[in-house]
Write a protein that holds these residues in place. Structure first.
Motif, short mmCIF file in Angstrom:
data_model
loop_
_atom_site.label_atom_id
_atom_site.label_comp_id
_atom_site.label_asym_id
_atom_site.label_seq_id
_atom_site.Cartn_x
_atom_site.Cartn_y
_atom_site.Cartn_z
N LYS A 1 82.49 -64.15 98.02
CA LYS A 1 83.71 -65.13 97.81
C LYS A 1 83.36 -66.43 98.56
CE LYS A 1 88.67 -65.14 98.83
NZ LYS A 1 89.54 -64.41 99.67
N HIS A 2 83.55 -67.45 97.66
CA HIS A 2 83.30 -68.94 98.20
C HIS A 2 84.04 -69.87 97.32
CE1 HIS A 2 80.04 -68.43 95.57
NE2 HIS A 2 80.08 -69.84 95.25
N LYS A 3 83.97 -70.96 97.81
CA LYS A 3 84.51 -72.20 96.44
C LYS A 3 83.34 -73.21 96.99
CE LYS A 3 89.37 -71.52 97.06
NZ LYS A 3 90.57 -72.18 97.58
N LEU A 4 83.05 -73.99 95.78
CA LEU A 4 82.01 -75.01 95.90
C LEU A 4 82.46 -76.46 95.99
CD1 LEU A 4 78.88 -74.68 96.04
CD2 LEU A 4 79.00 -74.55 93.34
N GLY A 5 81.79 -77.31 96.61
CA GLY A 5 82.03 -78.77 96.56
C GLY A 5 80.73 -79.28 96.16
N LYS A 6 80.73 -80.53 96.20
CA LYS A 6 79.19 -81.18 95.52
C LYS A 6 78.04 -80.79 96.28
CE LYS A 6 77.35 -85.36 93.97
NZ LYS A 6 77.58 -86.83 93.62
N SER A 7 78.34 -80.83 97.49
CA SER A 7 77.10 -80.44 98.16
C SER A 7 77.24 -79.55 99.60
CB SER A 7 76.38 -81.72 98.65
OG SER A 7 76.95 -82.62 99.25
N CYS A 8 78.50 -78.89 99.48
CA CYS A 8 78.89 -77.97 100.38
C CYS A 8 79.47 -76.91 100.05
CB CYS A 8 79.63 -78.65 101.71
SG CYS A 8 81.17 -79.17 101.22
N VAL B 1 83.68 -71.33 102.86
CA VAL B 1 83.90 -70.04 103.02
C VAL B 1 85.10 -69.72 103.91
CG1 VAL B 1 82.66 -67.92 103.74
CG2 VAL B 1 81.26 -69.40 102.68
N ASN B 2 85.94 -68.72 103.63
CA ASN B 2 86.79 -68.22 104.87
C ASN B 2 86.54 -67.55 106.11
OD1 ASN B 2 88.87 -69.27 103.06
ND2 ASN B 2 89.34 -67.50 101.98
N LYS B 3 85.65 -66.83 105.91
CA LYS B 3 84.91 -66.25 107.06
C LYS B 3 83.63 -65.47 106.57
CE LYS B 3 87.80 -61.78 105.98
NZ LYS B 3 88.61 -62.41 104.94
N LEU B 4 82.76 -65.17 107.38
CA LEU B 4 81.53 -64.55 107.06
C LEU B 4 81.33 -63.26 106.52
CD1 LEU B 4 78.90 -66.04 110.00
CD2 LEU B 4 79.25 -66.93 107.56
N ALA B 5 82.21 -62.65 106.58
CA ALA B 5 82.59 -61.10 106.18
C ALA B 5 82.68 -61.12 104.84
CB ALA B 5 83.84 -60.62 106.94
N ASP B 6 83.11 -62.29 104.10
CA ASP B 6 83.28 -62.54 102.78
C ASP B 6 82.01 -62.81 101.89
OD1 ASP B 6 85.92 -62.35 103.05
OD2 ASP B 6 86.10 -64.31 103.04
N ILE B 7 80.78 -63.01 102.69
CA ILE B 7 79.78 -63.25 101.89
C ILE B 7 78.52 -62.57 102.51
CG2 ILE B 7 80.33 -65.52 101.57
CD1 ILE B 7 78.46 -66.59 103.79
N ASP B 8 77.49 -62.63 101.65
CA ASP B 8 76.24 -61.67 102.20
C ASP B 8 75.50 -62.73 102.68
OD1 ASP B 8 73.38 -60.84 101.60
OD2 ASP B 8 74.01 -59.49 100.16
#
Length: 144
Positions: free
Chosen positions: A103-110, A113-120
């Motif tokens: 789970k993430h959102k994407l900007g142009k070059s960033c 993430v809400n919290k690290l537990a949401d991602i691998d």
């Protein structure tokens, strides 16, 4: 007429001290985890850039317009609303890796993430490595 200077520049604030001042316990813990992860993956020491970005390495750029400067090669900012992760040069397609991240959102070059537990974190590690490699292919990345 004077050329505009970057507002975000490296400074002498200790990144760990900065993170330890974060009130929210999850954001602080995630900041400490990212501090170690970026150090390990990049091989660079963390440096504060501006009031809230922790950067690793730097690169010098110069656009066709003649404007140039220096900026962090990769890094993150544990902001109140999310973790802002600066790992993508902004001109590459990382959709395959991003599809595995979580789970993430994407900007142009960033990446947000809400919290690290949401991602691998293994995928984040891969993204940092690829982002640094691609950036270094365009502009030479060096330690601070």
């Amino acid at each position: 007429m004077a050329k505009a200077q970057n507002k975000t520049v490296a400074n002498q604030v200790n990144p760990r001290d900065f993170i330890m001042q974060i009130e929210h316990p999850t954001r602080r813990a995630d900041g400490l985890a990212l501090l170690d992860l970026f150090s390990e993956v990049s091989g660079f020491e963390p440096v504060m850039w501006g009031p809230s970005i922790i950067g690793y390495g730097k690169y010098h750029y110069k656009y066709d317009s003649g404007r140039g400067g220096e900026f962090l090669a990769t890094g993150f900012s544990p902001r109140k609303s999310n973790l802002s992760i600066y790992i993508m040069p902004g001109y590459q397609d990382y959709s395959e890796i991003m599809g595995r991240l979580g789970k993430h959102k994407l900007g142009k070059s960033c990446l947000y993430v809400n919290k690290l537990a949401d991602i691998d974190l293994d995928v984040l590690r891969e993204l940092i490595e690829v982002g640094l490699k691609d950036l270094n292919n365009k502009w030479s990345v060096e330690p601070k």
